[in-house]
Design a protein around this motif. Structure first.
Motif, PDB file in Angstrom:
ATOM      1  N   HIS A  83       0.825  -1.214   0.000  1.00  0.00           N
ATOM      2  CA  HIS A  83       0.000   0.000   0.000  1.00  0.00           C
ATOM      3  C   HIS A  83       0.857   1.261   0.000  1.00  0.00           C
ATOM      4  CE1 HIS A  83      -3.707  -2.187   0.563  1.00  0.00           C
ATOM      5  NE2 HIS A  83      -3.263  -2.764   1.666  1.00  0.00           N
ATOM      6  N   HIS A  84       2.080   1.167   0.485  1.00  0.00           N
ATOM      7  CA  HIS A  84       2.905   2.355   0.680  1.00  0.00           C
ATOM      8  C   HIS A  84       4.157   2.341  -0.181  1.00  0.00           C
ATOM      9  CE1 HIS A  84       0.244   3.141   4.024  1.00  0.00           C
ATOM     10  NE2 HIS A  84       0.444   1.895   4.417  1.00  0.00           N
ATOM     11  N   ALA A  85       4.093   1.626  -1.303  1.00  0.00           N
ATOM     12  CA  ALA A  85       5.255   1.551  -2.178  1.00  0.00           C
ATOM     13  C   ALA A  85       5.661   2.934  -2.670  1.00  0.00           C
ATOM     14  CB  ALA A  85       4.960   0.631  -3.364  1.00  0.00           C
ATOM     15  N   ALA A  86       4.677   3.745  -3.097  1.00  0.00           N
ATOM     16  CA  ALA A  86       5.000   5.077  -3.596  1.00  0.00           C
ATOM     17  C   ALA A  86       5.577   5.940  -2.487  1.00  0.00           C
ATOM     18  CB  ALA A  86       3.767   5.734  -4.197  1.00  0.00           C
ATOM     19  N   GLY A  87       5.003   5.828  -1.253  1.00  0.00           N
ATOM     20  CA  GLY A  87       5.488   6.617  -0.135  1.00  0.00           C
ATOM     21  C   GLY A  87       6.835   6.181   0.369  1.00  0.00           C
ATOM     22  N   ALA A  88       7.248   4.970  -0.022  1.00  0.00           N
ATOM     23  CA  ALA A  88       8.529   4.453   0.462  1.00  0.00           C
ATOM     24  C   ALA A  88       9.685   4.879  -0.414  1.00  0.00           C
ATOM     25  CB  ALA A  88       8.483   2.929   0.536  1.00  0.00           C
ATOM     26  N   LEU A  89       9.405   5.617  -1.493  1.00  0.00           N
ATOM     27  CA  LEU A  89      10.479   6.051  -2.377  1.00  0.00           C
ATOM     28  C   LEU A  89      11.400   7.037  -1.665  1.00  0.00           C
ATOM     29  CD1 LEU A  89       8.512   6.612  -5.686  1.00  0.00           C
ATOM     30  CD2 LEU A  89      10.272   4.906  -5.307  1.00  0.00           C
ATOM     31  N   ARG A  90      12.651   6.668  -1.574  1.00  0.00           N
ATOM     32  CA  ARG A  90      13.624   7.568  -0.964  1.00  0.00           C
ATOM     33  C   ARG A  90      15.007   7.075  -1.331  1.00  0.00           C
ATOM     34  NH1 ARG A  90      15.580   5.104   3.814  1.00  0.00           N
ATOM     35  NH2 ARG A  90      14.337   3.319   4.483  1.00  0.00           N
ATOM     36  N   ALA A  91      15.988   7.947  -1.180  1.00  0.00           N
ATOM     37  CA  ALA A  91      17.356   7.565  -1.487  1.00  0.00           C
ATOM     38  C   ALA A  91      17.854   6.597  -0.416  1.00  0.00           C
ATOM     39  CB  ALA A  91      18.262   8.791  -1.528  1.00  0.00           C
ATOM     40  N   VAL A  92      18.270   5.414  -0.830  1.00  0.00           N
ATOM     41  CA  VAL A  92      18.704   4.411   0.139  1.00  0.00           C
ATOM     42  C   VAL A  92      20.186   4.103   0.013  1.00  0.00           C
ATOM     43  CG1 VAL A  92      16.448   3.342   0.320  1.00  0.00           C
ATOM     44  CG2 VAL A  92      18.000   2.582  -1.460  1.00  0.00           C
ATOM     45  N   GLY A  93      20.897   4.874  -0.815  1.00  0.00           N
ATOM     46  CA  GLY A  93      22.325   4.634  -0.973  1.00  0.00           C
ATOM     47  C   GLY A  93      22.568   3.523  -1.980  1.00  0.00           C
ATOM     48  N   PRO A  94      23.826   3.182  -2.210  1.00  0.00           N
ATOM     49  CA  PRO A  94      24.142   2.148  -3.189  1.00  0.00           C
ATOM     50  C   PRO A  94      23.567   0.803  -2.782  1.00  0.00           C
ATOM     51  CG  PRO A  94      26.107   3.382  -2.521  1.00  0.00           C
ATOM     52  CD  PRO A  94      25.016   3.749  -1.577  1.00  0.00           C
TER      53      PRO A  94
END
Length: 330
Positions: free
Chosen positions: A308-319
């Motif tokens: 449900h929160h795939a779009a909200g989970a977008l963030r820079a997570v590093g390499p």
């Protein structure tokens, strides 16, 4: 080259266990789809359904748009290489007989020549033709198993955890062989593994499976470089990462260490919610994850993520750890 497609495939064992639940997955012509997930996720059951060793309770499996029908004695357009090289070959049969058994009927001399060709194709000397499996190492047996699968002239090859039973020192050799054969023969392939680093090495597309369902799928570089589902992120985090000593926050560690759900009684709503680091056990405002199934809207999310929160989970997570693994191997 042929396209293999699963449409709403469900496989049950008895009444209590649904091992594969409504799976939609396509293996495009001439490409490798890596199917990854922990033990018990349903990966091998899906493979067994494709080759006729498990009967789907619902849905269909199509080859180039035509439903597969596994008839006794008929040519099998799908061939499978199994996990354990020590049990996949009959110890009472010579290497020649094992490979020839999978071939279409033909003159005996032609069949022997084809056995020799296939042995050479997988990197084994022709003098092994009269040997028995007991005289071979695990890596050599797996090469014979691959040659045997190719003897059936498959349109799609399914490889089920084919390196997990091998010594680490020879896993890379077998993977290189598989990748070379796939490219030279232009095979369509479903490559199954629990190891994301292995899947990344051989696959064009990655599909992630959890408790019988596909929870994320897309081009390998995209899925592993920018994962959308929390489970995919957990699998990536479990991969060895150079120079990483950081630990997750205590609340996230609590759910990450939780035991997988009982497949006989999968959770309602999102099946991953008892282990999810961004779910209702951490975020009390996300109680809808307890009751609403995210797969219904998966087609509208990046990588078809069942979250449900795939779009909200977008963030820079590093390499990605897998990118670092790849760099280390070069």
């Amino acid at each position: 080259m042929s396209e293999l497609r699963f449409e709403g495939v469900t496989v049950r064992y008895g009444r209590a266990l649904t091992a594969v639940d409504g799976v939609d997955l396509t293996v495009p012509s001439g490409q490798v789809v890596g199917l990854v997930g922990e033990s018990g996720s349903g990966k091998s059951t899906l493979a067994r359904a494709a080759v006729g060793l498990a009967e789907p309770a619902d849905g269909q499996i199509l080859l180039d748009g035509v439903p597969l029908h596994h008839r006794p004695g008929a040519r099998r357009p799908l061939q499978m290489v199994f996990q354990d090289p020590y049990s996949s070959l009959d110890p009472r049969m010579t290497i020649s007989d094992s490979i020839a058994e999978a071939m279409p009927r033909g003159p005996r001399a032609d069949r022997r020549d084809e056995v020799v060709r296939l042995l050479e194709l997988v990197g084994l000397d022709a003098d092994r033709i009269s040997a028995y499996p007991g005289a071979l190492s695990g890596g050599q047996r797996q090469r014979v198993a691959i040659a045997r699968a190719l003897a059936g002239k498959p349109e799609v090859l399914i490889a089920d955890e084919i390196t997990s039973a091998l010594d680490v020192s020879i896993q890379g050799t077998v993977l290189n062989l598989v990748r070379t054969l796939q490219r030279e023969l232009r095979l369509s392939m479903l490559f199954i593994s629990h190891n994301l680093a292995v899947v990344r090495y051989v696959s064009d597309i990655v599909a992630v499976m959890y408790l019988g369902r596909i929870v994320e799928v897309g081009p390998a570089h995209d899925v592993l470089g920018n994962p959308q589902h929390p489970y995919t992120k957990e699998l990536l985090a479990a991969a060895p990462r150079r120079g990483s000593t950081s630990l997750p926050p205590p609340d996230e560690a609590l759910v990450a260490d939780a035991e997988p759900a009982d497949p006989h009684h999968p959770p309602a709503g999102c099946r991953f919610h008892p282990r999810c680091p961004i779910g209702p056990l951490i975020r009390t405002d996300r109680e809808h994850c307890l009751t609403l199934d995210p797969t219904a809207e998966a087609d509208h999310r990046l990588h078809r993520a069942a979250c449900h929160h795939a779009a909200g989970a977008l963030r820079a997570v590093g390499p990605s750890p897998l990118m670092e693994l790849k760099e280390d191997s070069q």
